[in-house]
Scaffold this motif. Structure first.
Motif, short mmCIF file in Angstrom:
data_model
loop_
_atom_site.label_atom_id
_atom_site.label_comp_id
_atom_site.label_asym_id
_atom_site.label_seq_id
_atom_site.Cartn_x
_atom_site.Cartn_y
_atom_site.Cartn_z
N LEU A 191 -35.68 54.85 37.63
CA LEU A 191 -34.77 54.27 38.60
C LEU A 191 -33.50 55.10 38.70
N PHE A 192 -32.92 55.11 39.89
CA PHE A 192 -31.58 55.69 40.10
C PHE A 192 -30.71 54.60 40.70
N LEU A 193 -29.71 54.16 39.93
CA LEU A 193 -28.86 53.07 40.38
C LEU A 193 -27.72 53.58 41.24
N TYR A 194 -27.50 52.91 42.37
CA TYR A 194 -26.29 53.11 43.15
C TYR A 194 -25.17 52.19 42.66
N ASP A 195 -25.53 50.96 42.29
CA ASP A 195 -24.50 49.99 41.95
C ASP A 195 -25.11 48.90 41.08
N ALA A 196 -24.25 48.15 40.40
CA ALA A 196 -24.68 47.01 39.59
C ALA A 196 -23.53 46.03 39.50
N VAL A 197 -23.86 44.73 39.35
CA VAL A 197 -22.85 43.71 39.13
C VAL A 197 -23.30 42.79 38.00
N VAL A 198 -22.34 42.35 37.21
CA VAL A 198 -22.59 41.42 36.11
C VAL A 198 -21.93 40.10 36.45
N ASP A 199 -22.68 39.03 36.30
CA ASP A 199 -22.18 37.68 36.58
C ASP A 199 -20.91 37.43 35.77
N PRO A 200 -19.79 37.09 36.41
CA PRO A 200 -18.56 36.85 35.66
C PRO A 200 -18.62 35.64 34.74
N ASP A 204 -25.65 37.74 30.90
CA ASP A 204 -27.09 37.98 30.92
C ASP A 204 -27.66 38.03 32.33
N HIS A 205 -26.87 37.64 33.31
CA HIS A 205 -27.27 37.70 34.72
C HIS A 205 -26.70 38.99 35.31
N VAL A 206 -27.59 39.95 35.58
CA VAL A 206 -27.20 41.26 36.07
C VAL A 206 -28.05 41.60 37.29
N VAL A 207 -27.41 42.13 38.32
CA VAL A 207 -28.11 42.55 39.53
C VAL A 207 -27.86 44.04 39.72
N VAL A 217 -33.14 41.96 39.50
CA VAL A 217 -32.24 41.01 38.87
C VAL A 217 -32.82 40.54 37.55
N THR A 218 -31.95 40.34 36.57
CA THR A 218 -32.34 39.75 35.30
C THR A 218 -31.42 38.57 34.99
N PHE A 219 -32.00 37.54 34.38
CA PHE A 219 -31.21 36.38 33.94
C PHE A 219 -31.23 36.23 32.42
N ASP A 220 -31.87 37.20 31.73
CA ASP A 220 -31.97 37.11 30.27
C ASP A 220 -31.53 38.40 29.58
N GLY A 221 -30.52 39.03 30.16
CA GLY A 221 -29.94 40.20 29.52
C GLY A 221 -30.86 41.41 29.48
#
Length: 356
Positions: A191-200, A204-207, A217-221
């Motif tokens: 994978l090549f990521l352009y961007d990512a966000v972490v739930d404030p 463990d919720h990362v997109v 998307v992951t909800f378990d880290g």
């Protein structure tokens, strides 16, 4: 004799003020000030607006090229940190004046600044190491988790940093970035990521937004990942997540099948997306910067800017539920960064760009 009632009232107030505060009584939370200044004292890289960008506060100095300034509002009351060119700066008066904290050898054009606990902030790059740690007026430097590589996102909480590397691998540090441990697995290979966000609210919720393959998307880290629908064939350039309701996620990207750029919205934390804006209504490019309101889950800001033909910059205000879109123009070459005043979110701090 007419003054006696006033004297008695004053005495009563004084007596009440001398009484002990009951145990467990709530202590008022310190709040941010409005920036009470007509002009920002600084190098011109950061200003503020209370009119969604229609009027920007003047700055004492003119921003020098080539600068792409970033700004973050910290948990510490009235404190912000900004970066631009090779400088890290701090404001302690709600953005009215800026002081130099450090000058670093790196060009900070590809770096971002993330607030941490209290008076801390972290400066990191999507392309490169190192990480610059700001604690109060002190700046120190550590290496990131990936040798020779940068980070798509960095989340800072008391006792733990969580980094999202450029291949989607998560890393944690419990010693302020001195050492790092892998967490979970990447969403997919190569994978090549352009961007990512972490739930404030939940780290463990990362997109993540990636090249060609859309969003995961992951909800378990990072132990398991879901590929978002129906954006599997999209270059997902930019992401934003609502601090007011982290089930709301926005993505700006390029749909390869239709050769068109859109902003998409998810209402389930990033599992499914729907189109809410296309490039016929706004200047969408490969990576518009986006910022979600901290108090309104139905409010998104994004920007467009260029020095080409002296165009300047537009700050867009978008309400996805109704499609309401407005913009305010200014003569700068871009708005790479936006931060909200924590007490008065209608006050926006803008990091500015100068390319000429």
């Amino acid at each position: 004799m007419t003054s006696r009632p006033f004297v008695l009232a004053a005495a009563a107030v004084a007596l009440l003020g001398a009484l002990p505060v009951p145990a467990g009584a709530a202590t008022p939370t310190p709040s941010w000030n409005r920036p009470h200044c007509g002009k920002v004292y600084g190098d011109g890289s950061v200003t503020f607006t209370e009119t969604d960008g229609r009027v920007l506060a003047d700055t004492t100095d003119k921003l020098l090229p080539v600068t792409y300034a970033k700004v973050a509002a910290l948990q510490e009351v009235n404190t912000l940190v900004s970066i631009g060119k090779q400088t890290i700066q701090r404001s302690s008066d709600a953005g009215c004046s800026w002081q130099l904290l450090d000058k670093v050898p790196d060009d900070l054009s590809t770096y971002d600044v993330q607030p941490g606990p209290g008076d801390s902030a972290y400066v990191y790059s999507v392309n490169d190491q190192p990480i610059h740690r700001v604690h109060g007026s002190k700046v120190t430097t550590v290496l990131g988790p990936v040798v020779g590589g940068g980070l798509a996102a960095l989340d800072a909480r008391p006792g733990r940093l969580r980094a999202v590397a450029g291949d989607g691998q998560l890393y944690d540090s419990s010693d302020d970035g001195v050492t790092w441990q892998r967490v979970g697995v990447p969403a997919a290979a190569d994978l090549f990521l352009y961007d990512a966000v972490v739930d404030p609210r939940d780290p463990d919720h990362v997109v993540i937004g990636v090249m060609s393959d859309g969003v995961y998307v992951t909800f378990d880290g990072g132990r398991t990942w879901t590929r978002s629908r129906p954006v599997e064939r999209v270059n997902a350039f930019s992401l934003a997540i609502s601090p007011a309701d982290p089930s709301k996620v926005w993505m700006e990207g390029y749909d390869e099948d239709r050769s068109t750029r859109f902003i998409w919205e998810s209402a389930d934390g990033g599992q499914k997306f729907r189109e809410v804006l296309d490039q016929t209504r706004a200047d969408l490019v490969n990576g518009n910067h986006m910022w979600a309101s901290p108090v309104d889950p139905d409010l998104l800001y994004f920007s467009y800017g260029t020095s080409f033909m002296n165009f300047g910059a537009d700050l867009y205000r978008f309400v996805p539920s109704t499609g309401t879109l407005t913009k305010q123009h200014n003569p700068h070459d871009g708005i790479p960064s936006l931060a909200f005043n924590p007490t008065n979110p209608s006050i926006l701090y803008l990091g500015l760009a100068e390319e000429r």
